[in-house]
Motif scaffolding. Sequence first.
Motif, short mmCIF file in Angstrom:
data_model
loop_
_atom_site.label_atom_id
_atom_site.label_comp_id
_atom_site.label_asym_id
_atom_site.label_seq_id
_atom_site.Cartn_x
_atom_site.Cartn_y
_atom_site.Cartn_z
N VAL A 264 0.59 -1.56 -0.13
CA VAL A 264 0.08 -0.44 0.23
C VAL A 264 1.07 1.16 -0.03
CG1 VAL A 264 -2.06 -1.30 1.20
CG2 VAL A 264 -0.05 0.33 2.21
N PHE A 265 0.17 2.41 -0.53
CA PHE A 265 1.03 3.46 -0.09
C PHE A 265 0.30 4.71 0.82
CE2 PHE A 265 1.42 8.28 -0.78
CZ PHE A 265 2.61 8.10 -1.66
N LEU A 266 0.84 4.81 1.99
CA LEU A 266 0.15 5.57 2.96
C LEU A 266 0.07 7.11 2.81
CD1 LEU A 266 -1.70 4.71 5.71
CD2 LEU A 266 0.17 4.55 7.29
N GLU A 267 -0.59 7.79 2.91
CA GLU A 267 -1.10 8.83 3.34
C GLU A 267 -0.86 9.37 4.75
OE1 GLU A 267 -1.30 11.46 -0.14
OE2 GLU A 267 -1.83 13.04 0.90
N LEU A 268 -0.26 10.01 5.32
CA LEU A 268 -1.15 10.39 6.43
C LEU A 268 -1.05 12.59 6.98
CD1 LEU A 268 0.78 8.40 9.19
CD2 LEU A 268 -1.50 8.23 8.46
N TRP A 269 -2.04 12.72 7.12
CA TRP A 269 -2.71 14.09 7.47
C TRP A 269 -2.88 14.52 9.59
CZ3 TRP A 269 -1.56 17.53 4.12
CH2 TRP A 269 -1.16 17.02 2.52
N VAL A 270 -2.88 15.20 9.68
CA VAL A 270 -3.36 15.28 11.06
C VAL A 270 -3.40 17.01 11.33
CG1 VAL A 270 -2.20 16.19 13.70
CG2 VAL A 270 -0.46 14.86 12.16
N LYS A 271 -5.42 16.33 12.04
CA LYS A 271 -6.35 17.50 11.53
C LYS A 271 -6.12 17.82 13.31
CE LYS A 271 -9.40 18.78 8.52
NZ LYS A 271 -10.26 18.70 7.77
N VAL A 272 -6.91 19.23 13.93
CA VAL A 272 -7.21 19.25 15.28
C VAL A 272 -8.26 19.84 15.07
CG1 VAL A 272 -6.91 20.59 16.64
CG2 VAL A 272 -5.09 20.62 15.57
N ARG A 273 -9.27 19.01 15.83
CA ARG A 273 -10.52 19.22 16.13
C ARG A 273 -11.28 19.08 17.59
NH1 ARG A 273 -15.99 18.74 12.93
NH2 ARG A 273 -17.06 18.51 14.40
N GLU A 274 -11.46 20.61 18.15
CA GLU A 274 -10.99 20.35 19.31
C GLU A 274 -12.39 19.49 20.08
OE1 GLU A 274 -11.55 24.66 20.69
OE2 GLU A 274 -9.78 24.96 19.33
N LYS A 275 -11.74 19.33 21.01
CA LYS A 275 -12.82 18.38 22.22
C LYS A 275 -13.09 17.53 21.06
CE LYS A 275 -12.93 21.68 25.66
NZ LYS A 275 -13.79 23.08 25.39
N TRP A 276 -12.66 16.56 20.43
CA TRP A 276 -13.18 15.90 19.13
C TRP A 276 -14.23 13.98 20.44
CZ3 TRP A 276 -12.30 10.10 19.61
CH2 TRP A 276 -11.31 10.23 19.36
N ARG A 277 -13.83 14.22 21.44
CA ARG A 277 -13.94 13.05 21.82
C ARG A 277 -15.65 13.68 23.20
NH1 ARG A 277 -9.09 11.90 26.28
NH2 ARG A 277 -8.71 14.05 25.76
N LYS A 278 -15.66 14.22 22.99
CA LYS A 278 -17.00 14.99 23.70
C LYS A 278 -17.78 15.22 23.20
CE LYS A 278 -15.17 16.73 28.26
NZ LYS A 278 -14.38 17.50 28.51
N ASP A 279 -17.30 15.74 21.80
CA ASP A 279 -18.38 15.71 20.65
C ASP A 279 -19.09 14.81 20.23
OD1 ASP A 279 -19.55 16.76 17.46
OD2 ASP A 279 -17.71 18.11 17.39
N LYS A 280 -20.88 14.70 19.80
CA LYS A 280 -21.70 13.17 20.15
C LYS A 280 -21.62 13.74 18.56
CE LYS A 280 -24.78 13.44 23.70
NZ LYS A 280 -25.60 13.49 24.18
N LYS A 281 -21.82 15.03 17.58
CA LYS A 281 -22.08 14.26 16.00
C LYS A 281 -20.61 14.34 15.33
CE LYS A 281 -23.07 17.81 12.53
NZ LYS A 281 -21.96 19.05 12.00
#
Length: 288
Positions: A264-281
């Motif tokens: 496989v060719f694997l491409e990784l990106w990092v993104k910030v998503r504040e408080k995702w662990r509490k974000d129901k949606k």
Amino acid sequence: MKSGYVSLVGKPNVGKSTLLNRLLKRKLAIISAKPQTTRKRLLGILTEGNCQCYFLDTPGLLRPEYELQRLMVEQIKVAVRDADVVVYLVDPWFKSEDIQIGFIRSLGRSPVLCVINKIDLVPKSQLLPIIDAIKNLDVQEVIPISALHGEGVDELKKTIFRYLPEGPFLFPEEDLSDSPERFFAAELIREKVFEFFKKEIPYATCVVIEEFKEREKGKDYIRALIYVERKSQKGILIGKNGEALKKIGVEARKEIEDFLGRQVFLELWVKVREKWRKDKKFLKEIGY
Ligand code: GDP
Ligand code: MG
């Protein structure tokens, strides 16, 4: 023919995922020395002779502190409710007040087999009193094993087969899981984050596969997003000159290739998503 759902439950870190891999003779679940590595239910299928077992690896039993953990406990409840057999794991150092057989019993009527794991870490002479203490509990069987080294695992398998209800096979004999390949790809990336980073980083991380393209010619293409909760965490994950992220990519790619049996060719990106662990949606979007 016999078939049924077998749920693996117990506190974080007792060795549920290690046992699943051992039973299936295949690395299906990711493992780490850190508690709460397993987040989502994982089904592993074992076909042997006239028996087919659907093993459900679950997140550890704990008191939920945030939405993600609450959803993790919900998954355990469903796994126990739907189980034909419950395998309840403890380690040799369990405290009786930690054992939640009552809670398990309140969720369903299935037989409960209590497994004492990690017996390789205690002298044989100490084992008997531990087994006796468990026998006082409301469980059908007590089985000491070492999931890591394999001791007692065949015994356990035979016992599980005995408790399986009669029924047809629900999956083709060669199937190992009902999860798609992209699930395993995301898990293997997450495993590397658990392996390489300390403290809160692994817990603030989740992995989403944005694209998974199989190609007739050449390698498969996988693009994954690694979400973190804060900008500072993003910096740590990427590292100086991108070294840290590169290391995750290299190691995860090897594991993914082993798992898929192709390159496989694997491409990784990092993104910030504040408080995702509490974000129901958001949690719903990523499949919880
Ligand atoms: P889970 O959280 O219950 O799924 O636990 P894991 O399967 O992720 O295992 C947690 C840690 O315990 C890992 O470091 C495993 O290598 C280790 N472990 C699991 N089973 C055994 C065992 O039988 N013996 C020993 N010595 N370590 C084990
Ligand atoms: Mg686990």
